[in-house]
Design a protein around this motif. Sequence first.
Motif, PDB file in Angstrom:
ATOM      1  N   LEU A 161      -8.069  -5.354 -71.931  1.00  0.00           N
ATOM      2  CA  LEU A 161      -6.837  -4.572 -72.018  1.00  0.00           C
ATOM      3  C   LEU A 161      -6.477  -3.964 -70.671  1.00  0.00           C
ATOM      4  O   LEU A 161      -5.321  -4.050 -70.226  1.00  0.00           O
ATOM      5  N   VAL A 162      -7.448  -3.345 -69.998  1.00  0.00           N
ATOM      6  CA  VAL A 162      -7.174  -2.732 -68.691  1.00  0.00           C
ATOM      7  C   VAL A 162      -6.755  -3.805 -67.686  1.00  0.00           C
ATOM      8  O   VAL A 162      -5.810  -3.616 -66.908  1.00  0.00           O
ATOM      9  N   GLY A 163      -7.437  -4.954 -67.714  1.00  0.00           N
ATOM     10  CA  GLY A 163      -7.098  -6.012 -66.779  1.00  0.00           C
ATOM     11  C   GLY A 163      -5.707  -6.572 -67.011  1.00  0.00           C
ATOM     12  O   GLY A 163      -4.909  -6.715 -66.069  1.00  0.00           O
ATOM     13  N   GLU A 164      -5.378  -6.885 -68.250  1.00  0.00           N
ATOM     14  CA  GLU A 164      -4.086  -7.515 -68.523  1.00  0.00           C
ATOM     15  C   GLU A 164      -2.937  -6.527 -68.415  1.00  0.00           C
ATOM     16  O   GLU A 164      -1.829  -6.907 -68.063  1.00  0.00           O
ATOM     17  N   ARG A 165      -3.177  -5.273 -68.744  1.00  0.00           N
ATOM     18  CA  ARG A 165      -2.141  -4.265 -68.507  1.00  0.00           C
ATOM     19  C   ARG A 165      -1.829  -4.147 -67.017  1.00  0.00           C
ATOM     20  O   ARG A 165      -0.735  -3.732 -66.631  1.00  0.00           O
ATOM     21  N   SER A 166      -2.795  -4.526 -66.168  1.00  0.00           N
ATOM     22  CA  SER A 166      -2.598  -4.474 -64.718  1.00  0.00           C
ATOM     23  C   SER A 166      -2.099  -5.803 -64.158  1.00  0.00           C
ATOM     24  O   SER A 166      -1.840  -5.894 -62.952  1.00  0.00           O
ATOM     25  N   GLY A 167      -1.985  -6.820 -65.009  1.00  0.00           N
ATOM     26  CA  GLY A 167      -1.478  -8.107 -64.552  1.00  0.00           C
ATOM     27  C   GLY A 167      -2.536  -9.139 -64.261  1.00  0.00           C
ATOM     28  O   GLY A 167      -2.209 -10.231 -63.775  1.00  0.00           O
ATOM     29  N   ILE A 168      -3.814  -8.869 -64.560  1.00  0.00           N
ATOM     30  CA  ILE A 168      -4.899  -9.804 -64.289  1.00  0.00           C
ATOM     31  C   ILE A 168      -5.460 -10.299 -65.623  1.00  0.00           C
ATOM     32  O   ILE A 168      -5.939  -9.505 -66.438  1.00  0.00           O
ATOM     33  N   ILE A 169      -5.392 -11.591 -65.858  1.00  0.00           N
ATOM     34  CA  ILE A 169      -6.001 -12.179 -67.056  1.00  0.00           C
ATOM     35  C   ILE A 169      -7.497 -12.298 -66.822  1.00  0.00           C
ATOM     36  O   ILE A 169      -7.930 -12.941 -65.864  1.00  0.00           O
ATOM     37  N   ASN A 170      -8.275 -11.697 -67.694  1.00  0.00           N
ATOM     38  CA  ASN A 170      -9.729 -11.665 -67.508  1.00  0.00           C
ATOM     39  C   ASN A 170     -10.409 -12.509 -68.579  1.00  0.00           C
ATOM     40  O   ASN A 170     -10.789 -11.994 -69.631  1.00  0.00           O
ATOM     41  N   ILE A 171     -10.548 -13.790 -68.317  1.00  0.00           N
ATOM     42  CA  ILE A 171     -11.297 -14.659 -69.220  1.00  0.00           C
ATOM     43  C   ILE A 171     -12.800 -14.476 -69.011  1.00  0.00           C
ATOM     44  O   ILE A 171     -13.612 -14.922 -69.817  1.00  0.00           O
ATOM     45  N   ALA A 172     -13.182 -13.807 -67.919  1.00  0.00           N
ATOM     46  CA  ALA A 172     -14.593 -13.668 -67.554  1.00  0.00           C
ATOM     47  C   ALA A 172     -15.301 -12.550 -68.306  1.00  0.00           C
ATOM     48  O   ALA A 172     -16.390 -12.147 -67.903  1.00  0.00           O
ATOM     49  N   ILE A 173     -14.718 -12.033 -69.392  1.00  0.00           N
ATOM     50  CA  ILE A 173     -15.390 -10.983 -70.156  1.00  0.00           C
ATOM     51  C   ILE A 173     -16.745 -11.460 -70.659  1.00  0.00           C
ATOM     52  O   ILE A 173     -17.722 -10.709 -70.654  1.00  0.00           O
ATOM     53  N   GLU A 174     -16.811 -12.700 -71.083  1.00  0.00           N
ATOM     54  CA  GLU A 174     -18.083 -13.254 -71.561  1.00  0.00           C
ATOM     55  C   GLU A 174     -19.155 -13.157 -70.481  1.00  0.00           C
ATOM     56  O   GLU A 174     -20.289 -12.730 -70.740  1.00  0.00           O
ATOM     57  N   ILE A 226     -10.456 -19.440 -62.818  1.00  0.00           N
ATOM     58  CA  ILE A 226     -11.533 -18.702 -62.167  1.00  0.00           C
ATOM     59  C   ILE A 226     -12.349 -17.927 -63.198  1.00  0.00           C
ATOM     60  O   ILE A 226     -13.570 -17.770 -63.077  1.00  0.00           O
ATOM     61  N   GLY A 227     -11.709 -17.467 -64.273  1.00  0.00           N
ATOM     62  CA  GLY A 227     -12.457 -16.777 -65.325  1.00  0.00           C
ATOM     63  C   GLY A 227     -13.438 -17.686 -66.027  1.00  0.00           C
ATOM     64  O   GLY A 227     -14.593 -17.313 -66.275  1.00  0.00           O
ATOM     65  N   VAL A 228     -12.997 -18.900 -66.350  1.00  0.00           N
ATOM     66  CA  VAL A 228     -13.896 -19.867 -66.998  1.00  0.00           C
ATOM     67  C   VAL A 228     -15.043 -20.241 -66.059  1.00  0.00           C
ATOM     68  O   VAL A 228     -16.207 -20.336 -66.481  1.00  0.00           O
ATOM     69  N   VAL A 229     -14.724 -20.439 -64.786  1.00  0.00           N
ATOM     70  CA  VAL A 229     -15.760 -20.788 -63.806  1.00  0.00           C
ATOM     71  C   VAL A 229     -16.780 -19.660 -63.686  1.00  0.00           C
ATOM     72  O   VAL A 229     -17.995 -19.904 -63.614  1.00  0.00           O
ATOM     73  N   LEU A 230     -16.321 -18.427 -63.698  1.00  0.00           N
ATOM     74  CA  LEU A 230     -17.247 -17.294 -63.606  1.00  0.00           C
ATOM     75  C   LEU A 230     -18.155 -17.219 -64.832  1.00  0.00           C
ATOM     76  O   LEU A 230     -19.338 -16.880 -64.710  1.00  0.00           O
ATOM     77  N   ASN A 231     -17.621 -17.501 -65.997  1.00  0.00           N
ATOM     78  CA  ASN A 231     -18.472 -17.512 -67.189  1.00  0.00           C
ATOM     79  C   ASN A 231     -19.598 -18.525 -67.056  1.00  0.00           C
ATOM     80  O   ASN A 231     -20.762 -18.239 -67.353  1.00  0.00           O
ATOM     81  N   VAL A 232     -19.252 -19.727 -66.595  1.00  0.00           N
ATOM     82  CA  VAL A 232     -20.266 -20.762 -66.409  1.00  0.00           C
ATOM     83  C   VAL A 232     -21.261 -20.353 -65.330  1.00  0.00           C
ATOM     84  O   VAL A 232     -22.477 -20.571 -65.463  1.00  0.00           O
ATOM     85  N   LEU A 233     -20.761 -19.741 -64.253  1.00  0.00           N
ATOM     86  CA  LEU A 233     -21.632 -19.315 -63.158  1.00  0.00           C
ATOM     87  C   LEU A 233     -22.639 -18.266 -63.631  1.00  0.00           C
ATOM     88  O   LEU A 233     -23.839 -18.364 -63.324  1.00  0.00           O
ATOM     89  N   VAL A 234     -22.179 -17.260 -64.371  1.00  0.00           N
ATOM     90  CA  VAL A 234     -23.083 -16.206 -64.833  1.00  0.00           C
ATOM     91  C   VAL A 234     -24.107 -16.767 -65.807  1.00  0.00           C
ATOM     92  O   VAL A 234     -25.294 -16.407 -65.745  1.00  0.00           O
ATOM     93  N   VAL A 235     -23.681 -17.665 -66.680  1.00  0.00           N
ATOM     94  CA  VAL A 235     -24.639 -18.300 -67.598  1.00  0.00           C
ATOM     95  C   VAL A 235     -25.701 -19.056 -66.814  1.00  0.00           C
ATOM     96  O   VAL A 235     -26.908 -18.965 -67.104  1.00  0.00           O
ATOM     97  N   GLY A 236     -25.280 -19.792 -65.784  1.00  0.00           N
ATOM     98  CA  GLY A 236     -26.240 -20.561 -64.996  1.00  0.00           C
ATOM     99  C   GLY A 236     -27.199 -19.683 -64.212  1.00  0.00           C
ATOM    100  O   GLY A 236     -28.414 -19.918 -64.205  1.00  0.00           O
ATOM    101  N   VAL A 237     -26.672 -18.638 -63.575  1.00  0.00           N
ATOM    102  CA  VAL A 237     -27.523 -17.763 -62.761  1.00  0.00           C
ATOM    103  C   VAL A 237     -28.522 -17.016 -63.637  1.00  0.00           C
ATOM    104  O   VAL A 237     -29.730 -16.952 -63.330  1.00  0.00           O
ATOM    105  N   THR A 238     -28.047 -16.431 -64.742  1.00  0.00           N
ATOM    106  CA  THR A 238     -28.959 -15.671 -65.603  1.00  0.00           C
ATOM    107  C   THR A 238     -29.982 -16.570 -66.283  1.00  0.00           C
ATOM    108  O   THR A 238     -31.146 -16.174 -66.447  1.00  0.00           O
ATOM    109  N   SER A 239     -29.590 -17.776 -66.652  1.00  0.00           N
ATOM    110  CA  SER A 239     -30.542 -18.712 -67.261  1.00  0.00           C
ATOM    111  C   SER A 239     -31.606 -19.133 -66.260  1.00  0.00           C
ATOM    112  O   SER A 239     -32.800 -19.244 -66.601  1.00  0.00           O
ATOM    113  N   PHE A 240     -31.192 -19.364 -65.009  1.00  0.00           N
ATOM    114  CA  PHE A 240     -32.153 -19.740 -63.975  1.00  0.00           C
ATOM    115  C   PHE A 240     -33.150 -18.613 -63.715  1.00  0.00           C
ATOM    116  O   PHE A 240     -34.371 -18.829 -63.666  1.00  0.00           O
TER     117      PHE A 240
END
Length: 441
Positions: A161-174, A226-240
Amino acid sequence: MSTVAPDRTPQPRDPSSGPGGAAAPAAAPVKQRAWKYPVVYSVLALASLLVFGLLAGGGKQTTFTFASRNDFFTIPPLPVPSKATCVALGLVLVVLAAVSIWATFNRRRLGVWFPLLFGIVFVFAFLTWSAAGAGRMPVTALLAGALALSVPLIFGAMCGLVGERSGIINIAIEGQLLAGAFLAAVVASALQNPYAGLFAAPIAGALVAVVLTFFAVRYWVDQIIIGVVLNVLVVGVTSFLFSTVLTQDPATWNARQQLPNLPIPLLSDIPVIGPVLFNQNILVYLMYVVVVALQIFIFRSKWGLRMRAIGEHPKAADTVGINVNRNRVLNTLLAGAIAGLGGAFFTIGSGLAFGKEMSAGQGYIALAAMILGKWNPMGALFAALLFGFSKNLANVLSAIGTPVPSQLLLMLPYVVTVLAVAGFVGRVRAPAAEGKPYISQ
């Protein structure tokens, strides 16, 4: 020299003109009737009356229990005849559906109380039917578990909500939820203090937001990508790190640490709502504060006015001296920190060690809650509670041995999510400038 007399024959007056020939104001457009809600209410009412009531087997009983330890007074169990109760509740739902049809036909608007009342009656009918002859339905445990499962969703919805109210779509919540869960578990385990993990979790969420804003604001990369890419990146880093570090020395890096419950005197002893709302850990109380604070500040403060301005019309905000991109970056970092707190509930909030991909898609459901709540903190709160309730309901029904098929119980939270977003959102409008990079002149 002759003169021609003026023609004094009365001329027909234009019906659209007002007195003295002035144009009359245009008639207000007639509001179109929206039949979607009455149709949904009617289908649910008839399904409840038939499936839960008339077609169900008779002779069974459902017992609702409310008592818990340390209550001021004990509410005795409430046994009800299953079929008769479901038929009565089904008839109530039919009446409510008829009221909705009447209101739509007469172009009357029903308040927020109407869907809430309809939902409560429908859920009570479903609980009565699903627990018939299967054992006792623990109402307090059902509500407490629903709140616990809703906490990450609420934090995630506030982040979006805070992100989109500011104009930034945040798919990276996951990814932010998962990063918060990871860093909270590691720091709390290393320092043997769950409160240390509580301070570390928002830092993890904000670090993910740093990357998001760097590419979205500085280089104008598509925010969804970029949000989808960040989700994949965090999953990969934390899993490693989980496979190479945490599993090698779990006593140091991944030991269970849990925030203790802090019961509020007197309030925690109120039957039903006391154990649910006022016997929680500090993370849940922080969730209360975040929701109330955002509801006030977004609509009642200078900061909130600027946030809504840069999300709706950034060029107009820029002309009055608001630094659009700087405010977008700061608000998105704040949103990431909020999501990091939500991730901490997976580990130190629940007393669990970190596990691979333990966020399990909760960030996407949080986005659905934000949309269902129409970008409003209180609306997103109730939507997240709905999703958490549906998930915990599946767990409780499995535990008491309900005749409902287990496959349907596993599907229940996601079916509720899809139906709620598709059927009950109605016409909503996202902030006009969300997802659009602002290039200052």
